[in-house]
Design an enzyme around this catalytic site. Structure first.
Site, PDB file in Angstrom:
ATOM      1  CB  CYS A 357      26.369  59.494  57.664  1.00  0.00           C
ATOM      2  SG  CYS A 357      27.658  59.145  58.859  1.00  0.00           S
ATOM      3  CG  ASN A 569      30.272  59.127  55.699  1.00  0.00           C
ATOM      4  OD1 ASN A 569      31.154  58.453  55.158  1.00  0.00           O
ATOM      5  ND2 ASN A 569      30.137  59.175  57.007  1.00  0.00           N
ATOM      6  CB  CYS A 571      33.911  59.937  58.763  1.00  0.00           C
ATOM      7  SG  CYS A 571      33.466  61.298  59.863  1.00  0.00           S
ATOM      8  CB  THR A 572      35.931  58.237  53.809  1.00  0.00           C
ATOM      9  OG1 THR A 572      36.775  57.647  54.789  1.00  0.00           O
ATOM     10  CG2 THR A 572      36.318  59.688  53.571  1.00  0.00           C
ATOM     11  CD  GLU A 573      31.692  56.487  58.480  1.00  0.00           C
ATOM     12  OE1 GLU A 573      30.901  56.843  59.365  1.00  0.00           O
ATOM     13  OE2 GLU A 573      32.493  57.278  57.922  1.00  0.00           O
ATOM     14  CB  ALA A 761      36.750  60.989  67.128  1.00  0.00           C
ATOM     15  CB  THR A 762      32.922  61.957  70.487  1.00  0.00           C
ATOM     16  OG1 THR A 762      33.418  63.022  69.669  1.00  0.00           O
ATOM     17  CG2 THR A 762      32.465  62.535  71.810  1.00  0.00           C
ATOM     18  CB  ILE A 763      31.148  56.974  70.959  1.00  0.00           C
ATOM     19  CG1 ILE A 763      31.720  56.300  69.726  1.00  0.00           C
ATOM     20  CG2 ILE A 763      29.983  57.874  70.599  1.00  0.00           C
ATOM     21  CD1 ILE A 763      30.735  55.354  69.035  1.00  0.00           C
TER      22      ILE A 763
END
Length: 996
Positions: A357, A569, A571-573, A761-763
């Protein structure tokens, strides 16, 4: 047991009380009408499959036919009825209903079973036509069925409830004379894949068959001759293969030559070939399509070689490189921890851009704006996700001194930024993605809210760029009090951008007074509630802008002394400082996630194993800072100075299932608290220990860490800036934080920030667990991503249903009919319905309560998706104000149940996407209260009324702002929005970053 295949109101007729069924062996059992329904459903499914027409009428039709059978049996007053008599009545009911094909199938089924009872099992033989396989050189050879049998037997080994026959039957149905070798391998994979909805373990079978294809592709590419090694052969060759693979990858410029200087005998001896066979199909297909190295499209990197390459890349600057590489490899290949996608893509390569990010601030001049576009492109090129703070750019109507003209505002520049993100698509691996942030007081905020609309001037729309509101506490106070809100152009109020908390509120009020005196040229006053209503309306209809909270992000930031958090960022984390200008800083964060499900033992969370995992994981993430390939100097300068990392978690739902904890419960909230506390404790301790070994990060002095203020302590800073009743957060702890405080204060920290919970989401697909902290979306669905469409069945549910004898083709049909929900399936016991409640069946305040407990332990934030089954203006208002009051720093997507349901068609033979169709009588538009979709109002009872959900205790009391229809306080009472359900953000969008 009752049955799900009849309408809810059906009683299956009035069977004589105490009626007994006489079995063929003379024993007796209690009459159960549900078994008749199940048998009929199986008969219909065998003939009609799971087609839309069958699904839409099957439940009612079977209920009616069952009632007819029961009524016929009731006319026979005998205390016992033979099973053959019952089957006779089933035949008659089918014939009278003119279901002749189904009746014929049922008769044949009875005859076959009767013959089997009389003669015993027989081995069927089938004369199959000769099939030739076309080789790569064009030659044709007979299909080697022995080879197929060997590969299939290897794929089936050790997996329960799977067998060779259905896979071979499906294969024989699809192969043809002249099929190519590659098509044959793919056909075998597809043959197993089509069986997944019936038996989820066929997913692992399909994965092993795909692995066989990958082995042949990789080994043949390296050797230059066609080879098809099986798993046993490959296990013996893995070390040699890995050395050859690294040599080739280095020769063609894909891998850093430095990896060849490792002691390859030592590191390759640590490879665990058997772990290849433990990867699920979705995970392996994703790795194959997007992660493995390839040469002109041919993959030559096998899974364990891939994990070793990533591990070696992360250990490249360690003193004992081999020992650390093996340690990192063990963690990655076991799926106890997984690094983020950019790290997996690029570790060990010649362009090792490993960070996830990047956060930037764009200043109010053309050099900064167009420099921001360039930076976005360079950062996105190697898989970085972007968060851009656009607040400093002057608004519409502001004066331009250089030209004596008038500004067109920030929106035209955002249009270009969105197009840049689309143009730089990370080499086709995943879509380029950016999120633009704007503070709520910016004069262009109302146009900003419209950026994702599909109507209006397309030159002032950004259809592909994410957007987020950066909301100060003062605005929500005005909403609460039904007060006014003044919008400004930042060139006239420049210091508001860097102020937060009480300082912001005081200065903002001074500017309002100045505007009233005519001292500020560009300003506009609106009703705060009206702007809030519009923010929520756009959030519902377009999925944007997200709601993120400026003050808690800054007041709890460990780096307050070194700058300001101006945005999050993509994804807001991530909540890190940014600063525009040539000497400014672009914030960088390096992510990875602990697989929480892999740390659950017989007694719950295995804290000893978690400590080992976290200690190694933090070291890996810290290494990224030094190894990283930085595409712009501002990112390098920032990352080396502050060294932030973001350790998160995934598999939270799986961890709940393993402990038999229902997601909507006090126990789930408590587990969220304790698991986040343990993660936080061990991560902070690991970073502090690294500081003792490697040195503190450069800007440590003056930080909250240096003052002994840990994330749990920073809650007091937020509380001091909030007014009474504006913060309601549990403060409980269980670990020895006093000792850790002193250790951090005296020993220091290696990293300015340590914790952030990303979407994963992918990992999480790679690891085969639920993503991040998410509740399960559905128990049976088709997942769509850049690798294709995949049938996904909740394996925990299937395991429980098998133990209770409830997993069969009827249950599959019911799950499809009810869109993956158990709520209206009568056969399923209540405890399983509670345990496996889906996201829309969980009252959303449970999710907020769990998020609040996690947030108190995090120095950054969490990607918090929120779910509403039947959204309304009041519920949205209550939900987001509850998130603010509960101390959440950010929220992510709002997920709502759309006014469509999935097509209830069979997945057999296609494994295709379930496309949306109008619900008609079989479904239920969101929130209309009917009993078709499992969603009714804010709950999911299937009874036509809102579900009764207990209040979630926060700090010992129920939340003051409920999400169940009670009117909120003051100015927002009775808030209603004009919501368009068709425009709501839907789950599992393959083009959405959160769904990737």
């Amino acid at each position: 047991m009752t049955t799900s295949t009849a309408p809810p109101a059906s009683t299956h007729g009035a069977a004589p009380p105490g009626l007994r069924v006489i079995r063929r062996d003379g024993s007796e059992t209690t009459f159960d009408a549900g078994k008749i329904s199940v048998a009929m459903t199986k008969a219909f499914l065998a003939v009609e499959g799971g087609s839309a027409s069958a699904s839409s009428r099957l439940h009612h039709l079977v209920g009616e036919l069952t009632d007819q059978v029961v009524a016929a049996l009731a006319r026979h007053p005998a205390p016992g009825v033979h099973v053959e008599q019952i089957q006779d009545q089933v035949e008659l009911a089918l014939m009278r209903g003119e279901h002749h094909k189904v009746a014929r199938s049922y008769v044949l089924y009875r005859e076959q079973h009767a013959q089997a009872r009389d003669t015993g099992p027989e081995t069927a033989t089938t004369d199959l036509p000769t099939v030739h396989v076309t080789q790569p050189d064009g030659s044709r050879v007979p299909l080697d069925r022995d080879r197929v049998e060997t590969v299939l037997a290897e794929a089936l080994a050790g997996i329960e409830d799977v067998s060779r026959e259905p896979v071979l039957a499906e294969l024989d149905r699809t192969v043809y004379d002249g099929i190519t070798a590659d098509e044959l391998a793919q056909a075998l994979v597809m043959a197993a894949r089509t069986l997944v909805e019936r038996e989820p373990d066929y997913s692992l079978v399909a994965s092993r068959l795909l692995l066989d294809r990958l082995r042949a592709e990789a080994v043949s590419h390296l050797s230059g001759t066609r080879e098809t090694p099986d798993q046993a052969t490959m296990a013996q060759r893995y070390a040699t293969y890995t050395k050859d693979y690294l040599s080739r990858a280095i020769d063609i410029g894909l891998v850093d030559p430095e990896l060849a200087t490792f002691d390859l005998d030592r590191v390759t001896a640590a490879i665990r070939p058997e772990r290849d066979t433990e990867i699920g199909f979705l995970g392996l297909q994703t790795l194959y399509d997007r992660y493995f190295l390839h040469e002109r499209g041919t993959r030559f990197e096998l899974p364990q070689a891939f994990f070793l390459r990533v591990a070696m890349g992360l250990a490249i600057r360690e003193v004992d490189r081999e020992a650390r590489a093996i340690e990192f490899y063990e963690l990655l290949s076991s799926f106890d921890f997984m690094a983020s996608t950019p790290t997996l893509f690029n570790s060990g390569t010649t362009r090792a851009q490993l960070s996830s990010c990047f956060l930037t601030t764009v200043d109010d001049d053309l050099d900064s704006i167009f420099g921001g576009y360039r930076n976005n492109a360079l950062l996105a090129k190697y898989s970085g996700g972007l968060g851009n703070d656009w607040t400093p750019v002057r608004g519409l109507g502001a004066h331009i001194r250089g030209t004596n003209g008038v500004s067109q505002g920030v929106v035209p520049f955002l249009k270009i930024a969105g197009d840049t993100a689309v143009a730089v698509n990370q080499g086709g691996k995943r879509k380029g993605a950016a999120c633009a942030y704007l503070e709520t007081w910016h004069v262009d905020i109302e146009e900003f809210l419209d950026l994702r609309k599909n109507t209006g001037d397309d030159r002032r729309r950004t259809h592909d760029m994410n957007t987020a509101n950066w909301v100060p506490d003062e605005f929500l106070r005005r909403v609460q009090a039904d007060g006014s809100w003044t919008l400004f152009s930042p060139d006239e109020v420049p210091d508001l951008h860097d102020l937060y908390g009480t300082a912001f509120s005081l200065r903002y009020r001074e500017y309002e007074q100045a505007a009233e005196r005519g001292e500020i040229r560009v300003h506009r006053t609106v009703r705060a509630v009206d702007l809030w209503r519009r923010m929520l309306t756009m959030l519902f209809e377009t999925g944007h802008p997200w709601i993120t909270f400026k003050d808690p992000c800054n007041l709890r930031s460990p780096q307050q002394h070194a700058g300001v958090v101006h945005s999050s960022n993509l994804c807001t984390e991530i909540t890190l400082n940014t600063q525009a200008g040539a000497d400014g800083e672009v914030a960088v964060c390096n992510l990875g996630s602990v697989n929480l499900a892999a740390h659950i033992g017989p007694n719950g969370l295995d804290t000893d194993k978690l400590q080992r995992t976290v200690t190694t994981a933090v070291r890996m993430l810290d290494n990224v800072v030094d190894i990283n390939f930085y595409t712009i100097p501002e990112a390098r300068r920032s990352n080396l100075r502050h060294r932030p990392v973001g350790l998160g978690m995934m598999g939270f739902s799986d961890a709940l299932f393993l402990q038999r904890i229902a997601p909507g419960s006090d126990a789930a909230v408590e587990f969220a608290d304790r698991s986040a506390e343990a993660l936080s404790y061990h991560a902070i301790a690991a970073s502090s220990d690294l500081a003792a070994e490697r040195g503190r990060y450069a800007s440590f002095d003056g930080s909250l860490w240096s003052r002994g203020i840990l994330p749990i302590d920073s809650l007091e800073l937020l509380a001091a800036a909030r007014e009474e009743g504006e913060l309601d957060v549990d403060r409980s702890t269980t670990l020895d934080w006093d000792t850790l405080r002193e250790t951090v204060r005296t020993q220091g920290m290696r990293n300015s920030n340590v914790l952030a919970i990303a979407p994963t989401a992918t990992i999480s697909n790679i690891c085969g667990v639920a993503q991040s902290i998410e509740p399960i979306h559905l128990n049976l669905y088709v997942k769509s991503n850049m690798s294709g469409d995949f049938t996904v069945v909740n394996p925990h549910l299937v395991r429980d249903l098998k133990q209770r004898g409830l997993w069969d083709e009827v249950m599959v049909a019911d799950l499809k009919y009810f869109d993956g929900s158990l709520a209206e399936i009568d056969r399923v016991p209540a405890d399983l319905k509670e345990l496996y409640a889906t996201a829309f069946e969980i009252e959303p305040r449970w999710l907020i309560a769990a998020a609040s407990r996690r947030q108190k332990w995090l120095d950054q934030a969490q990607s918090l998706n929120l779910y509403l089954a039947g959204p309304s203006g009041r519920k949205l208002d209550e939900l987001y104000r509850l998130a603010w009051r509960s101390g959440c720093k950010t929220t992510y997507y709002l997920r709502t149940r759309a006014a469509t349901s999935v097509e209830k068609s069979t997945l057999k033979g296609t494994d295709g996407r379930l496309t949306g169709v109008p619900t008609g009588s079989g479904g239920n538009p969101a929130g209309n209260g009917s009993a078709g979709s499992g969603a009714t109002g804010s709950g999911a009872t299937g009874s036509g009324s809102a579900a009764t959900v207990p209040a979630v205790p926060v700090n010992g009391a129920a939340p003051a702002v409920p999400v169940n229809g009670t009117a909120p306080a003051n100015g927002t009472a009775g808030m209603e929005l004009d919501l368009d359900p068709a425009a709501a953000c839907s789950i599992d969008d393959p083009d959405c970053e959160a769904c990737q």
